[in-house]
Scaffold this motif. Structure first.
Motif, PDB file in Angstrom:
ATOM      1  N   ASP A 168      66.436  33.758  41.496  1.00 11.17           N
ATOM      2  CA  ASP A 168      67.036  34.303  40.289  1.00 11.17           C
ATOM      3  C   ASP A 168      66.716  35.785  40.210  1.00 11.17           C
ATOM      4  N   PRO A 169      67.735  36.659  40.153  1.00 15.02           N
ATOM      5  CA  PRO A 169      67.449  38.105  40.107  1.00 15.02           C
ATOM      6  C   PRO A 169      66.685  38.535  38.862  1.00 15.02           C
ATOM      7  N   GLU A 170      66.698  37.703  37.821  1.00 17.43           N
ATOM      8  CA  GLU A 170      65.975  38.038  36.593  1.00 17.43           C
ATOM      9  C   GLU A 170      64.552  37.491  36.609  1.00 17.43           C
ATOM     10  N   ALA A 171      64.224  36.691  37.609  1.00 20.19           N
ATOM     11  CA  ALA A 171      62.900  36.057  37.650  1.00 20.19           C
ATOM     12  C   ALA A 171      61.892  36.962  38.348  1.00 20.19           C
ATOM     13  N   SER A 172      60.626  36.701  38.106  1.00 22.29           N
ATOM     14  CA  SER A 172      59.544  37.400  38.799  1.00 22.29           C
ATOM     15  C   SER A 172      58.403  36.416  39.015  1.00 22.29           C
ATOM     16  N   ASP A 173      57.567  36.739  39.959  1.00 24.80           N
ATOM     17  CA  ASP A 173      56.475  35.831  40.322  1.00 24.80           C
ATOM     18  C   ASP A 173      55.169  36.237  39.635  1.00 24.80           C
ATOM     19  N   ARG A 174      54.353  35.228  39.383  1.00 19.57           N
ATOM     20  CA  ARG A 174      52.968  35.483  39.031  1.00 19.57           C
ATOM     21  C   ARG A 174      52.130  35.271  40.280  1.00 19.57           C
ATOM     22  N   GLN A 175      51.175  36.149  40.485  1.00 28.41           N
ATOM     23  CA  GLN A 175      50.359  36.061  41.696  1.00 28.41           C
ATOM     24  C   GLN A 175      48.890  36.000  41.329  1.00 28.41           C
ATOM     25  N   LEU A 176      48.213  34.997  41.869  1.00 25.28           N
ATOM     26  CA  LEU A 176      46.765  34.853  41.679  1.00 25.28           C
ATOM     27  C   LEU A 176      46.071  35.305  42.953  1.00 25.28           C
ATOM     28  N   THR A 177      45.161  36.267  42.821  1.00 26.09           N
ATOM     29  CA  THR A 177      44.411  36.771  43.963  1.00 26.09           C
ATOM     30  C   THR A 177      42.919  36.583  43.699  1.00 26.09           C
ATOM     31  N   ILE A 178      42.232  35.976  44.641  1.00 32.27           N
ATOM     32  CA  ILE A 178      40.779  35.867  44.551  1.00 32.27           C
ATOM     33  C   ILE A 178      40.201  37.128  45.185  1.00 32.27           C
ATOM     34  N   THR A 179      39.561  37.945  44.401  1.00 30.40           N
ATOM     35  CA  THR A 179      39.102  39.249  44.867  1.00 30.40           C
ATOM     36  C   THR A 179      37.665  39.235  45.375  1.00 30.40           C
ATOM     37  N   GLN A 180      36.870  38.290  44.899  1.00 35.32           N
ATOM     38  CA  GLN A 180      35.470  38.247  45.349  1.00 35.32           C
ATOM     39  C   GLN A 180      34.934  36.823  45.242  1.00 35.32           C
ATOM     40  N   VAL A 181      34.352  36.345  46.341  1.00 30.81           N
ATOM     41  CA  VAL A 181      33.789  34.994  46.381  1.00 30.81           C
ATOM     42  C   VAL A 181      32.290  35.106  46.628  1.00 30.81           C
ATOM     43  N   PRO A 182      31.463  34.508  45.784  1.00 33.44           N
ATOM     44  CA  PRO A 182      30.013  34.592  45.996  1.00 33.44           C
ATOM     45  C   PRO A 182      29.604  33.815  47.242  1.00 33.44           C
ATOM     46  N   GLY A 183      28.619  34.334  47.945  1.00 38.65           N
ATOM     47  CA  GLY A 183      28.157  33.686  49.160  1.00 38.65           C
ATOM     48  C   GLY A 183      27.265  32.490  48.900  1.00 38.65           C
ATOM     49  N   PHE A 184      26.530  32.515  47.806  1.00 44.05           N
ATOM     50  CA  PHE A 184      25.627  31.405  47.476  1.00 44.05           C
ATOM     51  C   PHE A 184      25.290  31.484  45.997  1.00 44.05           C
ATOM     52  N   GLY A 185      24.684  30.429  45.483  1.00 41.97           N
ATOM     53  CA  GLY A 185      24.237  30.397  44.101  1.00 41.97           C
ATOM     54  C   GLY A 185      23.091  29.420  43.963  1.00 41.97           C
ATOM     55  N   LEU A 186      22.335  29.550  42.898  1.00 40.78           N
ATOM     56  CA  LEU A 186      21.196  28.680  42.638  1.00 40.78           C
ATOM     57  C   LEU A 186      21.600  27.544  41.715  1.00 40.78           C
ATOM     58  N   VAL A 187      21.146  26.336  42.043  1.00 40.77           N
ATOM     59  CA  VAL A 187      21.445  25.180  41.210  1.00 40.77           C
ATOM     60  C   VAL A 187      20.895  25.416  39.805  1.00 40.77           C
ATOM     61  N   GLY A 188      21.743  25.125  38.816  1.00 35.87           N
ATOM     62  CA  GLY A 188      21.357  25.352  37.434  1.00 35.87           C
ATOM     63  C   GLY A 188      21.730  26.727  36.930  1.00 35.87           C
ATOM     64  N   ASP A 189      22.262  27.553  37.804  1.00 37.65           N
ATOM     65  CA  ASP A 189      22.667  28.913  37.431  1.00 37.65           C
ATOM     66  C   ASP A 189      24.186  29.014  37.530  1.00 37.65           C
ATOM     67  N   THR A 190      24.730  30.200  37.327  1.00 36.67           N
ATOM     68  CA  THR A 190      26.156  30.443  37.492  1.00 36.67           C
ATOM     69  C   THR A 190      26.366  31.554  38.516  1.00 36.67           C
ATOM     70  N   VAL A 191      27.583  31.591  39.085  1.00 37.23           N
ATOM     71  CA  VAL A 191      27.962  32.676  39.989  1.00 37.23           C
ATOM     72  C   VAL A 191      29.252  33.302  39.471  1.00 37.23           C
ATOM     73  N   SER A 192      29.468  34.555  39.836  1.00 34.08           N
ATOM     74  CA  SER A 192      30.659  35.278  39.379  1.00 34.08           C
ATOM     75  C   SER A 192      31.743  35.211  40.445  1.00 34.08           C
ATOM     76  N   LEU A 193      32.912  34.740  40.037  1.00 35.90           N
ATOM     77  CA  LEU A 193      34.069  34.666  40.919  1.00 35.90           C
ATOM     78  C   LEU A 193      35.091  35.712  40.475  1.00 35.90           C
ATOM     79  N   GLY A 194      35.449  36.611  41.396  1.00 42.16           N
ATOM     80  CA  GLY A 194      36.398  37.669  41.058  1.00 42.16           C
ATOM     81  C   GLY A 194      37.830  37.228  41.299  1.00 42.16           C
TER      82      GLY A 194
END
Length: 204
Positions: free
Chosen positions: A120-146
Motif C-alpha cells: 500500500d503506497p500509503e502504508a509504512s512499516d514499524r521497525q524494532l531494533t535491538i541496539t544493545q544486549v547485555p552479556g550477563f546478569g546476576l540472579v535476582g538483579d536486572t539487566v538493561s536491554l537497549g
C-alpha cells in the motif's frame, strides 16, 4: 583480394526478472501483488519476441547473522553466469526492504535497474531494533536491554506501548518513545539463558 563469407545470428537481449520472496513480502497481500506483476511482466516481455527472460527468486538470508534480504548479492551471482553484453535490463518486484541496496550502481550492472514496489503506497512499516544486549546478569538483579522502535508517521518521542514477555511468562506493557533509543529493565530470575520476547503492536 580476399573473399570472406560469414554467417551471423543475432542473440536476443536478456531481461533478468527478480522476485523478492522474503518474509516481508507476505504482509498486506504483497505476495499476491508480486505474483500478478511477475505474470503480467513475463507475458508482455515474452510477447516482444526478441527478449530472453530469465527469472531469479531472492529469499531472506538464511545465514546465522540474519542479514536480511540481500538482493544485490543474489543479482551479482546470477549475472556472473550471464553474458553481460546481452544484458538489457533488470526488473525487480519487491517491497523495497533490501538490506544491501548500497551495493547497487550503474557501473556494477551496466544495464538499467527497474523496481516495481508492492504494498500500500500509503502504508509504512514499524521497525524494532535491538541496539544493545547485555552479556550477563546476576540472579535476582536486572539487566538493561537497549532497543528502538521506528515509526515514520510519528514524531520522535511519541509514546508507543510494547509488550515484553520473559521466559514465556505473562506480557508486561512498557511505554517507549518512538524513533529514539531506549533501555528497558529485564529481571534475571534464574541461571542460564533468559528468553525475552518483545511485541510491537500494529498502528491503530
Amino acid at each position: 583480394p580476399v573473399l570472406v563469407a560469414e554467417e551471423r545470428q543475432s542473440q536476443p537481449d536478456i531481461v533478468l526478472l527478480v522476485e523478492d520472496a522474503s518474509e516481508s513480502q507476505t504482509l498486506e497481500e504483497r505476495d499476491a501483488q508480486t505474483a500478478d506483476a511477475l505474470s503480467a511482466l513475463e507475458t508482455d516481455l515474452q510477447a516482444a519476441g526478441d527478449l530472453d527472460v530469465r527469472r531469479l527468486t531472492v529469499n531472506r538470508g538464511a545465514g546465522p547473522e540474519n542479514e536480511g534480504t540481500l538482493m544485490m548479492e543474489a543479482v551479482e551471482e546470477a549475472l556472473a553466469a550471464l553474458p553481460r553484453d546481452r544484458l538489457g535490463a533488470i526488473i525487480a518486484v519487491t517491497d523495497g526492504q533490501i538490506h544491501d541496496a548500497d551495493r547497487m550502481s550503474a557501473e556494477q550492472f551496466q544495464a538499467p535497474f527497474h523496481a516495481l514496489i508492492t504494498g500500500d503506497p500509503e502504508a509504512s512499516d514499524r521497525q524494532l531494533t535491538i541496539t544493545q544486549v547485555p552479556g550477563f546478569g546476576l540472579v535476582g538483579d536486572t539487566v538493561s536491554l537497549g532497543l528502538q522502535v521506528d515509526d515514520t508517521t510519528l514524531e520522535p518521542g511519541t509514546p508507543i506501548a510494547i509488550e515484553v514477555r520473559v521466559d514465556g511468562g505473562p506480557a508486561s506493557p512498557v511505554q517507549v518513545p518512538a524513533n529514539r533509543a531506549e533501555f528497558i529493565e529485564i529481571p534475571i530470575d534464574h541461571g542460564g539463558e533468559t528468553v525475552v520476547e518483545i511485541v510491537v503492536p500494529t498502528r491503530p
